[in-house]
Write an enzyme that holds these catalytic residues in place. Structure first.
Site, mmCIF file in Angstrom:
data_model
loop_
_atom_site.group_PDB
_atom_site.id
_atom_site.type_symbol
_atom_site.label_atom_id
_atom_site.label_comp_id
_atom_site.label_asym_id
_atom_site.label_seq_id
_atom_site.Cartn_x
_atom_site.Cartn_y
_atom_site.Cartn_z
ATOM 1 N N ASP A 90 -2.939 -0.046 1.729
ATOM 2 C CA ASP A 90 -2.356 0.991 2.579
ATOM 3 C C ASP A 90 -3.360 2.124 2.785
ATOM 4 O O ASP A 90 -4.338 2.247 2.049
ATOM 5 C CB ASP A 90 -1.046 1.523 1.986
ATOM 6 N N GLU A 154 -0.225 2.413 -2.673
ATOM 7 C CA GLU A 154 -0.949 3.319 -3.575
ATOM 8 C C GLU A 154 -0.842 4.747 -3.095
ATOM 9 O O GLU A 154 -0.812 5.674 -3.879
ATOM 10 C CB GLU A 154 -2.423 2.902 -3.673
HETATM 11 ZN ZN LIG Z 1 -7.285 5.234 -2.479
#
Ligand SMILES: [Zn+2]
Length: 451
Positions: A90, A154
């Site tokens: 992401d 994340e």
């Molecule tokens: Zn990162």
């Protein structure tokens, strides 16, 4: 200083460049809400890329569209260590107005791949996949096990990614050593090139302070108990609060490894001298060094008042507190009370997020391996431990007792300053030489640690 030049015609450099371009074009933008991210697009892409290799590939999708991919190359010896290479798929949102090129076109311009995620961290996610596939194709059959994890979410809190996997699929992602993002940018120093290995990160203690007062008419403010005025004083106290300097182990080892002259090193290792020294450093460096050695308090949001002619009885303040290794909630609460002083009894504290700092030991086989392998890229360089002030997925592994570091390999075209400003910033891009170096890094670390 000798540098390993990666052959520009290296097949792996072409592949990592192409894979990075595709990951950027997938635009897995995570704004923190469940419906965003769409990392399943990149999990599919990477599954296709690894298809037909010797890796066993599994997808985990705790929420529709939020898949992570785990690829596993089982070692010959169950006693030998397991290395997990982890890259997130992401990226954070962009404002394209500030960009010179389309942030999601993944264009290759003058030897650089442009786009959101080019340094955070699709570059590494792509290079880990390319290294893994080529290792398998070369007949790599090590004693230890190699796992490649392309993880979702994340950039929010790992709810649908590393946090979820650690809680629900612990066996699939269990390892002795984890390597992920945000280290390895070469830092020139008086004693040669230093390569920072991220061994720990600060913690978050986010809280909401409700400041109380007494309502009244705005036309008669004399001797009223105005919550907004009290809140202003609370904000001022938080801003000027100076918790003591903490010379922790990671900091000590970082500074002593940097080869600065004694007139710089000594104050930077002194609880009395560091704050004065910060005033003479460039601002970006001073902010980093201050954050590495202090619990920080940043009031960031305020909500209060109901109408222009009403003395407010309630104001809410939100405060971003960042904590150091070894600091527990009680210690942070005590610092906050000290900062508030005699206003503490006018304020209710609600802790919104408490996510403690984590650190891995420095003296480990993984450290030795990274140091050895780095010499084959930058002869005479030295790996130095560093504490990052941001958060990464390493924390979910460190909490299970797994050694987790942040590392990578970059060309000297990438400076520490450029790297720092491109993280979540505009005009994010990476040179293809750095991409090739990263592929070679993972290849050499896997062979060094697992064979
Ligand atoms: Zn990162």
């Amino acid at each position: 200083m000798g540098v390993t030049r990666i052959d520009a015609d290296d097949q792996r450099t072409d592949e990592v460049t192409d894979l990075l371009q595709q990951l950027i074009r997938n635009a897995c933008v995570n704004d923190g809400t469940p419906g965003t991210g769409g990392e399943s697009r990149s999990a599919d892409l990477l599954a296709d890329y690894l298809d037909g290799s010797a890796f066993d590939v599994e997808r985990y999708e705790p929420e529709p569209g939020r898949a992570s991919l785990v690829a596993r190359l089982e070692g010959r010896d169950p006693e030998a260590p397991t290395l997990l290479l982890m890259g997130h798929t992401d990226v954070v949102p962009v404002n394209p107005d500030g960009w010179r090129h389309d942030p999601f076109a993944g264009e290759l311009i003058d030897g650089e791949v442009w786009g959101r995620g080019a340094v955070d961290m699709l570059n590494l996610t792509a290079s880990m996949a390319v290294a893994a596939r080529h290792l398998a194709e070369s007949g790599f059959n090590p004693a230890g096990t190699l796992i490649y994890l392309a993880v979702a979410d994340e950039e929010a809190s790992g709810t649908y990614g590393a946090h979820w996997l650690a809680d629900h699929e612990g066996d699939a992602v269990s390892a002795d050593y984890v390597i992920t993002e945000s280290g390895g940018i070469p830092i020139p120093s008086p004693t040669g090139l230093k390569l920072p290995v991220i061994v720990g990160e600060k913690g978050c203690y986010w809280c909401r302070l409700r400041v109380h007062g007494t309502p009244g008419h705005g036309s008669q403010p004399y001797r009223t108990d105005n919550a907004l005025v009290t809140a202003a004083e609370v904000v001022r106290r938080l801003d000027t609060f100076q918790p003591g300097t903490q010379i922790h182990d990671v900091w000590r080892r970082f500074i002593t490894s940097m080869g600065y002259p004694p007139e710089v090193t000594e104050p930077l290792l002194s609880t009395d001298g560091l704050d004065d020294m910060l005033e003479s450093l460039p601002l970006g460096m001073a902010r980093q060094f201050h954050a590495c050695t202090h619990t920080t308090f940043a009031p960031t949001m305020a909500h209060g008042g109901t109408k222009i002619n009403v003395i407010p009885d309630t104001v809410d303040l939100e405060v971003d507190i960042r904590t150091l290794p070894g600091q527990d909630d009680e210690a942070v609460a005590a610092l906050l009370a000290e900062a508030l002083g005699d206003l503490a009894d006018r304020v209710d504290v609600e802790v919104v997020v408490s996510d403690g700092s984590t650190a891995s030991p420095v003296d480990t086989p993984l450290w030795d391996s990274l140091s050895r392998v780095s010499q084959t890229f930058y002869e005479g360089s030295q790996t130095v431990p560093y504490l990052t002030v941001g958060a990464t997925d390493s924390r979910f592994f460190r909490r299970k007792g797994i050694t987790a570091y942040g590392y990578g390999m970059f060309s000297e075209k990438m400076s520490f300053e450029d790297y720092g400003s491109m993280f979540h910033g505009d005009d994010e891009r990476i040179d293809t030489e750095s991409l090739g170096l990263s592929v070679a890094l993972w290849d050499r670390v896997a062979r060094d640690l697992l064979e």
